[in-house]
Design a protein around this motif. Structure first.
Motif, PDB file in Angstrom:
ATOM      1  N   ARG A  32      40.444  30.506  34.002  1.00  0.00           N
ATOM      2  CA  ARG A  32      39.430  31.553  33.721  1.00  0.00           C
ATOM      3  C   ARG A  32      37.706  30.925  34.065  1.00  0.00           C
ATOM      4  NH1 ARG A  32      40.731  33.927  28.188  1.00  0.00           N
ATOM      5  NH2 ARG A  32      39.016  35.494  28.493  1.00  0.00           N
ATOM      6  N   ARG A  35      37.896  29.680  37.733  1.00  0.00           N
ATOM      7  CA  ARG A  35      37.539  30.861  38.753  1.00  0.00           C
ATOM      8  C   ARG A  35      36.279  31.037  38.872  1.00  0.00           C
ATOM      9  NH1 ARG A  35      40.700  35.705  36.601  1.00  0.00           N
ATOM     10  NH2 ARG A  35      42.648  34.637  37.436  1.00  0.00           N
ATOM     11  N   VAL A  36      35.315  30.976  37.752  1.00  0.00           N
ATOM     12  CA  VAL A  36      33.950  31.727  38.127  1.00  0.00           C
ATOM     13  C   VAL A  36      33.086  30.374  38.335  1.00  0.00           C
ATOM     14  CG1 VAL A  36      33.848  33.354  36.265  1.00  0.00           C
ATOM     15  CG2 VAL A  36      33.193  31.058  35.633  1.00  0.00           C
ATOM     16  N   LEU A  70      43.246  30.420  49.784  1.00  0.00           N
ATOM     17  CA  LEU A  70      41.947  31.133  50.362  1.00  0.00           C
ATOM     18  C   LEU A  70      40.894  29.975  50.733  1.00  0.00           C
ATOM     19  CD1 LEU A  70      40.830  33.505  47.470  1.00  0.00           C
ATOM     20  CD2 LEU A  70      40.801  33.942  49.928  1.00  0.00           C
ATOM     21  N   HIS A 316      29.151  29.798  34.930  1.00  0.00           N
ATOM     22  CA  HIS A 316      28.563  30.784  34.367  1.00  0.00           C
ATOM     23  C   HIS A 316      29.568  31.726  33.765  1.00  0.00           C
ATOM     24  CE1 HIS A 316      24.616  30.262  36.457  1.00  0.00           C
ATOM     25  NE2 HIS A 316      25.017  28.996  35.940  1.00  0.00           N
ATOM     26  N   HIS A 317      30.612  31.151  32.840  1.00  0.00           N
ATOM     27  CA  HIS A 317      31.301  31.978  32.022  1.00  0.00           C
ATOM     28  C   HIS A 317      31.040  32.157  30.566  1.00  0.00           C
ATOM     29  CE1 HIS A 317      35.542  32.715  30.184  1.00  0.00           C
ATOM     30  NE2 HIS A 317      35.380  33.457  31.096  1.00  0.00           N
ATOM     31  N   ARG A 363      22.646  49.895  42.910  1.00  0.00           N
ATOM     32  CA  ARG A 363      23.442  50.904  43.943  1.00  0.00           C
ATOM     33  C   ARG A 363      24.223  50.000  44.589  1.00  0.00           C
ATOM     34  NH1 ARG A 363      18.584  53.489  47.288  1.00  0.00           N
ATOM     35  NH2 ARG A 363      17.461  52.030  46.037  1.00  0.00           N
ATOM     36  N   GLN A 365      26.551  47.867  43.921  1.00  0.00           N
ATOM     37  CA  GLN A 365      27.740  47.649  43.260  1.00  0.00           C
ATOM     38  C   GLN A 365      28.865  48.681  43.695  1.00  0.00           C
ATOM     39  OE1 GLN A 365      27.720  47.772  38.986  1.00  0.00           O
ATOM     40  NE2 GLN A 365      28.952  45.889  39.008  1.00  0.00           N
ATOM     41  N   ALA A 366      30.112  48.044  44.017  1.00  0.00           N
ATOM     42  CA  ALA A 366      31.163  48.958  44.573  1.00  0.00           C
ATOM     43  C   ALA A 366      31.761  50.067  43.703  1.00  0.00           C
ATOM     44  CB  ALA A 366      32.414  47.895  44.859  1.00  0.00           C
ATOM     45  N   GLU A 367      32.138  51.032  44.543  1.00  0.00           N
ATOM     46  CA  GLU A 367      33.154  52.071  43.899  1.00  0.00           C
ATOM     47  C   GLU A 367      34.546  51.490  43.224  1.00  0.00           C
ATOM     48  OE1 GLU A 367      32.548  55.265  43.203  1.00  0.00           O
ATOM     49  OE2 GLU A 367      30.812  55.711  44.341  1.00  0.00           O
ATOM     50  N   PRO A 368      34.879  51.734  42.238  1.00  0.00           N
ATOM     51  CA  PRO A 368      36.331  51.124  41.940  1.00  0.00           C
ATOM     52  C   PRO A 368      37.463  51.665  42.847  1.00  0.00           C
ATOM     53  CG  PRO A 368      35.632  52.659  40.199  1.00  0.00           C
ATOM     54  CD  PRO A 368      34.521  52.634  41.318  1.00  0.00           C
TER      55      PRO A 368
END
Lengths: 368, 301
Positions: A32, A35-36, A70, A316-317, A363, A365-368
């Motif tokens: 975890r 990952r960040v 990736l 930054h976790h 604004r 930020q994505a829609e889920p």
């Protein structure tokens, strides 16, 4: 959790075979935090090199593997972008120096395997930056999503064009003409950078910074320009580069420290070596610190900077955050701007930016 | 089986570990509607906390704080402390969990070729149905699931790059609008959760997969049929053969991560085509189309 997760992450970065002693519960935290910190792919590369990958339990190994997939994909795309940039600018005799991730990948440096990055950063001589922008535009790189104020800000005060986005591939390209804004407190001379650059095999007219400059640029980016979001990853880059360059050139430490003064970047290098040794056990000899003594901050300032960087460099976790982490990050952000511009330019800029961010709100930020 | 009090305590405390196909999700939430839906849909997939030290995704669903929560309560999705989306109305907290989990998987599961497709299995052979939204895929999937086919996935096919087989991701089937009543009428015994109205997809309710689909979730299935359904109101239901090259392009076009996995994804997709009968399904009447698909698999269930 037997030990704090950050300690375990640092132990594995410094000594990848130490991953053998981790329990599944340790891995739960480690994945975890990695990952960040954009370090999962690097962990994969380091642990694999140490021959310890098959000892990682399958569940966490899968996350490291996927990050590596990736990263490999990002590297293939970076190679493709570099070839397209070469096509656009080589015929115009505009020299191009690759920076950071693209440079590590193209030069096959040990900081590259598994490194996660997306944007390509290049440097071109200031006299040719407009011409470079035009020829990149013809090949599909456009500057979009920046209003007139942003455009003016970048072009007038920054050391780079506003980020360019390729129309079809959507890849992002940052074109710099020097490594710090002209308004910054430190003044590295880009001529010196070009004079020491190494040609890139197979791409006539393309270069990567010389070994010392590559370390200095990374240090400057992290400790002067304040790009701390991936601070630990960048510290790991420098650790890998330093170990390689020292193995290739026994006088590397002398070259590096002398070059740091010549480039006016001794202070950022001092911080990089200090925290590299502290976080990742980078083998920095005491002689290097002695050579940088003139750049060492006075004791009260150093105590303050220790307090800030020891917090700001952590991933930054939330599990790594202490009571003052947010404050430290904010102060480092303010510091990076203060170092970038004199106050009479900075204050109006920050006010304008704050007002704009406030209007934008959530604004983007994505829609889920 | 985990008792309801333990489920509640798990959700509110250290997190409830849920086995969702090849992933372990650790979910925390104090929201009653999330608790009720998880208890309804995932009761057979809960893992004992003590023997589950590692989770793939650490998810929290929480009510947005602040004064606004009084007149417009909202739910937020967090992956390990970070919120990748805008909040939704509190009434949509459970669909938000399912959509957020889709996002987690799509971002991270690059050891699979991920395809926007339903997957069902009979006699060890898998039917893969990619479909545009509105193609009637979920209705077909729900009806097949309730008539003898095993559900591997409702809208998220996982094709293993290691084995070339389909890996089950059994989750509640998301039914939209008219399909909710249609399935309720046909299958009164089916367990369908409460409807969420006015979501971005209209009214949504979830169908619980049959126990047999959950019990066999670790069994992979080899591909046998690749069917592209298309809803044609008032038309005639029919299956028509599809050129393999075209089927491959359509399959790749339905993938979420083809560009990430690159060559390995192409090989896996081509192998799937190689092993599958590739067909277009024109779908107008549910019974007629179910008949066609059951005939493919060798007779009615």
């Amino acid at each position: 959790m037997t030990r704090p997760v950050l300690e375990q992450l640092l132990a594995v970065l410094a000594e990848p075979a130490a991953s053998r002693s981790l329990s599944l519960a340790d891995w739960d935290w480690l994945v975890r935090v990695a990952r960040v910190a954009s370090l999962e792919g690097r962990l994969h590369a380091l642990i694999k090199d140490a021959g310890a990958l098959s000892d990682v339990p399958p569940a966490p190994r899968r996350h490291l593997h996927v990050a590596r997939v990736l990263a490999d994909r990002q590297h293939a795309m970076a190679r493709w972008e570099v070839a397209r940039i070469h096509e656009a600018l080589a015929p115009e005799a505009i020299p191009v120096m690759l920076l950071k991730g693209a440079a590590y990948v193209m030069a096959g440096l040990p900081s590259a395997p598994g490194r996660q990055f997306s944007d390509v950063d290049i440097l071109v001589p200031q006299a040719q930056i407009q011409s470079a922008e035009q020829h990149l535009f013809v090949q599909g790189w456009v500057c979009e999503g920046y209003d007139t104020y942003d455009q003016t800000y970048y072009r007038q005060w920054m050391h780079e064009l506003p980020p360019l986005t390729h129309m079809r591939r959507k890849s992002v390209l940052d074109v710099h003409h020097t490594i710090l804004p002209p308004t910054a407190r430190l003044h590295p001379d880009p001529e010196l950078l070009w004079a020491a650059a190494l040609p890139l095999d197979g791409f006539p007219g393309m270069y990567v910074p010389g070994p010392a400059d590559m370390v200095l640029h990374s240090a400057t980016h992290l400790f002067h320009d304040g790009e701390l979001e991936n601070g630990l990853r960048d510290l790991a880059d420098m650790d890998a580069l330093l170990r390689r360059f020292v193995a290739e050139d026994s006088d590397f430490w002398e070259h590096l420290t002398a070059r740091a003064f010549e480039m006016d970047l001794a202070r950022p290098l001092y911080y990089a070596l200090r925290y590299g040794r502290e976080f990742l056990q980078t083998p920095v000899p005491d002689s290097a610190f002695r050579a940088l003594a003139a750049a060492r901050p006075a004791p009260p300032l150093l105590a303050l900077m220790d307090g800030l960087f020891r917090r700001g460099l952590k991933p930054h976790h939330w599990s790594c955050d202490g009571r003052l982490s947010g404050t430290a990050r904010w102060l480092l952000y303010v510091r990076s701007h203060y170092l970038r511009m004199p106050l009479h330019l900075l204050v109006p800029h920050l006010l304008r930016k704050a007002a704009k961010d406030h209007r934008k709100g959530n604004r983007n930020q994505a829609e889920p | 089986m985990i008792a309801h009090e333990d489920l509640r305590a798990g959700l509110r405390d250290a997190g409830l570990a849920i086995q969702v196909g090849p992933f372990v999700v650790r979910l925390r939430s104090r929201l009653d509607r999330v608790e009720r839906s998880v208890a309804l849909f995932y009761d057979r997939q809960l893992l004992p906390a003590a023997s589950t030290p590692f989770a793939d995704f650490h998810v929290t669903l929480a009510a947005s704080p602040g004064l606004r929560s009084v007149w417009r309560p909202q739910a937020r999705f967090f992956l390990d402390g970070r919120s990748p989306f805008r909040p939704l109305p509190l009434a949509h907290a459970y669909p938000l969990f399912e959509w957020g989990l889709n996002w987690c998987i799509a971002q991270h599961a690059h050891d699979f070729l991920m395809i926007h497709a339903a997957v069902l299995e009979r006699d060890g052979r898998a039917l893969v149905m990619p479909g545009e939204p509105g193609a009637g895929k979920s209705t077909l999937t729900a009806a097949l699931t309730l008539s003898g086919w095993r559900l591997l996935s409702d809208e998220f096919a996982l094709l293993s790059l290691a084995t070339g087989k389909l890996v089950a991701l059994p989750r509640p089937v998301s039914l939209k609008n008219a399909a909710i009543d249609l399935i309720r009428e046909r299958h009164p015994q089916a367990i369908i959760g409460p409807a969420s109205h006015d979501t971005s997809k209209g009214t949504v309710a979830h169908l619980k997969p049959p126990d047999s689909s959950i019990e066999r979730m670790h069994q992979q299935a080899g591909p046998a049929w690749l069917v592209f359904p298309r809803f044609a109101a008032g038309g005639r239901d029919r299956l028509q053969p599809l050129e393999r090259a075209e089927a491959l392009l359509k399959l790749i076009g339905s993938s979420f991560n083809y560009s990430v996995v690159g060559g390995a994804g192409f090989e896996a997709a081509a192998d799937l085509i190689e092993q599958s009968a590739c067909l277009n399904l024109e779908y107008a009447d549910l019974d007629a189309s179910l008949g066609l698909l059951n005939d493919l698999a060798g007779g009615a269930a």
